[in-house]
Scaffold this motif. Structure first.
Motif, PDB file in Angstrom:
ATOM      1  N   ARG A 211      50.183  39.708  41.709  1.00  0.00           N
ATOM      2  CA  ARG A 211      51.510  40.073  42.219  1.00  0.00           C
ATOM      3  C   ARG A 211      51.421  41.214  43.220  1.00  0.00           C
ATOM      4  O   ARG A 211      52.103  41.211  44.263  1.00  0.00           O
ATOM      5  CB  ARG A 211      52.432  40.451  41.062  1.00  0.00           C
ATOM      6  N   ASP A 212      50.564  42.200  42.942  1.00  0.00           N
ATOM      7  CA  ASP A 212      50.393  43.317  43.877  1.00  0.00           C
ATOM      8  C   ASP A 212      49.764  42.849  45.183  1.00  0.00           C
ATOM      9  O   ASP A 212      50.133  43.330  46.272  1.00  0.00           O
ATOM     10  CB  ASP A 212      49.535  44.408  43.241  1.00  0.00           C
TER      11      ASP A 212
ATOM     12  N   GLU B  11      50.990  35.934  35.829  1.00  0.00           N
ATOM     13  CA  GLU B  11      50.838  36.896  34.744  1.00  0.00           C
ATOM     14  C   GLU B  11      49.955  38.068  35.132  1.00  0.00           C
ATOM     15  O   GLU B  11      50.156  39.188  34.638  1.00  0.00           O
ATOM     16  CB  GLU B  11      50.252  36.186  33.516  1.00  0.00           C
ATOM     17  N   ASN B  12      49.000  37.821  36.002  1.00  0.00           N
ATOM     18  CA  ASN B  12      48.090  38.883  36.428  1.00  0.00           C
ATOM     19  C   ASN B  12      48.801  39.814  37.406  1.00  0.00           C
ATOM     20  O   ASN B  12      49.311  39.383  38.444  1.00  0.00           O
ATOM     21  CB  ASN B  12      46.853  38.266  37.090  1.00  0.00           C
ATOM     22  N   LYS B  13      48.844  41.101  37.080  1.00  0.00           N
ATOM     23  CA  LYS B  13      49.531  42.084  37.934  1.00  0.00           C
ATOM     24  C   LYS B  13      48.818  42.246  39.273  1.00  0.00           C
ATOM     25  O   LYS B  13      49.453  42.503  40.300  1.00  0.00           O
ATOM     26  CB  LYS B  13      49.622  43.422  37.211  1.00  0.00           C
ATOM     27  N   LYS B  14      47.495  42.076  39.293  1.00  0.00           N
ATOM     28  CA  LYS B  14      46.752  42.211  40.545  1.00  0.00           C
ATOM     29  C   LYS B  14      47.178  41.130  41.542  1.00  0.00           C
ATOM     30  O   LYS B  14      47.249  41.390  42.748  1.00  0.00           O
ATOM     31  CB  LYS B  14      45.252  42.120  40.276  1.00  0.00           C
TER      32      LYS B  14
END
Length: 371
Positions: free
Chosen positions: A215-216, A210-213
């Motif tokens: 995934r990035d 859920e955390n975009k960081k």
């Protein structure tokens, strides 16, 4: 290789029949339980382990032994991760030791052990550079590689069980793929292999975080691996490992080969039956029973004995002397009943001769007419 005495490594030598303290006796019990741990005996041995872990010291030594076994047995890392998950739910908090205020929790001790093991592998790799003997250096490299991969596999499996947070996985990948001494040079091949192993196990969960960081960060590490695949200094084996990870990502994180893990006997039997195209034993148990077939019990007859025709029907040819059981016209030695064909009705000889002469006269008349 010289065998070290117990006094030289700061331990007490074992004496047969010697008195053991409660802590030493408990640790021996823990070792015995972990050595016997299998998926089949998991629940029973887990209950025994919960009865033994009664103090914070036993808890810390137990977690250390779990890491040691996971490093020595990489195939069982998933099972040891299940063990850590069960212990984290069942074990209570222990009183804090002297000089500390916080109680001792299983998860906190586990995270500290993960950090110590991960950093210990990096420290062992730095100490390995001072070894000059080629044989000792090769043995040290093998130990460091085994320890690094075992630690990474266990930490990755702990993340899959949601015992370890994703932030720890991100930190581990960053430490593995960076070369702090010389950022322009690629990291050690053992570190790249460990990073590929971690992404292979946890890549699907990291990509769906859920955390975009998170995934990035995963995308950045995959881009880093793509650049490392072009390095000429890396071996072909490591380049193929990187390629497998990148292809797995394109294939929606489905691995090309199945990962070998510890399984129960029922699972092994089910897989073997599926490969052979057999009906599963569970399904076969629910099927109705087949009708019983009667068989001859006389030992004098073979399975399919030769048959001889008699006046009253069929009879057996026996191997040894004795009674020869015969069957009537409607019986047979084979399974089922024998039904003889219907008899062919034959005409008397006089009638057949008259019919033949009539046919011959008609043929002669036809020939004369045509002429």
């Amino acid at each position: 290789m010289r065998i070290h005495r117990a006094e030289e490594v700061g331990r007490q030598a074992y004496k047969v029949g010697g008195d053991l303290g409660s802590h030493e006796r408990s640790m021996r019990t823990v070792k015995g339980i972990l050595n016997k741990l299998t998926p089949e005996k998991f629940e029973r041995l887990l209950n025994q382990l919960l009865e033994v872990i009664t103090t914070s010291e036993i808890l810390k030594h137990t977690i250390t032994l779990v890491f040691e076994n996971a490093v020595a047995q990489p195939t069982f890392c998933a099972m040891y991760a299940d063990l850590c998950l069960s212990l984290s739910k069942e074990l209570p908090s222990f009183p804090p030791p002297e000089g500390e205020d916080k109680p001792v929790l299983f998860k906190r001790v586990l995270l500290n052990t993960c950090q110590d093991e991960f950093e210990g592998a990096a420290t062992a790799r730095e100490e390995m550079s001072s070894i000059t003997d080629p044989a000792e250096r090769a043995a040290a490299e093998k130990r460091v590689k085994s320890r690094t991969l075992g630690t990474i596999r266990l930490i990755s499996e702990l993340y899959r069980k949601e015992v370890v947070k994703e932030a720890i996985i991100v930190v581990c990948l960053r430490e593995l793929l960076e070369n702090r001494e010389d950022p322009k040079k690629p990291p050690a091949e053992d570190n790249i292999e460990a990073a590929c192993e971690m992404i292979t196990i946890d890549g699907k969960m990291l990509a769906a975080a859920e955390n975009k960081k998170t995934r990035d960060a995963l995308e950045g590490y995959l881009a880093r691996l793509l650049r490392l695949a072009e390095e000429k200094t890396l071996s072909s084996r490591v380049k193929f490992l990187i390629r497998d990870v990148l292809e797995m990502r394109k294939n929606k994180w489905v691995p090309r080969r199945e990962t070998f893990t510890a399984k129960k006997l029922d699972e092994v039997h089910a897989e073997a039956e599926a490969e052979l195209g057999m009906v599963s034993s569970k399904i076969a148990a629910d099927l109705p029973a087949l009708p019983a077939q009667t068989r001859l019990t006389t030992e004098d007859f073979s399975l399919l004995p030769p048959l001889r025709s008699g006046e009253d029907g069929w009879e057996f040819v026996t191997k040894r002397g004795g009674a020869k059981p015969s069957f009537g016209a409607g019986g047979s030695a084979l399974v089922g009943d024998y039904k003889p064909p219907e008899p062919v009705v034959r005409k008397p000889a006089a009638a057949a001769a008259a019919a033949a002469s009539t046919c011959a006269s008609k043929t002669c008349t036809a020939k004369r007419t045509n002429f």
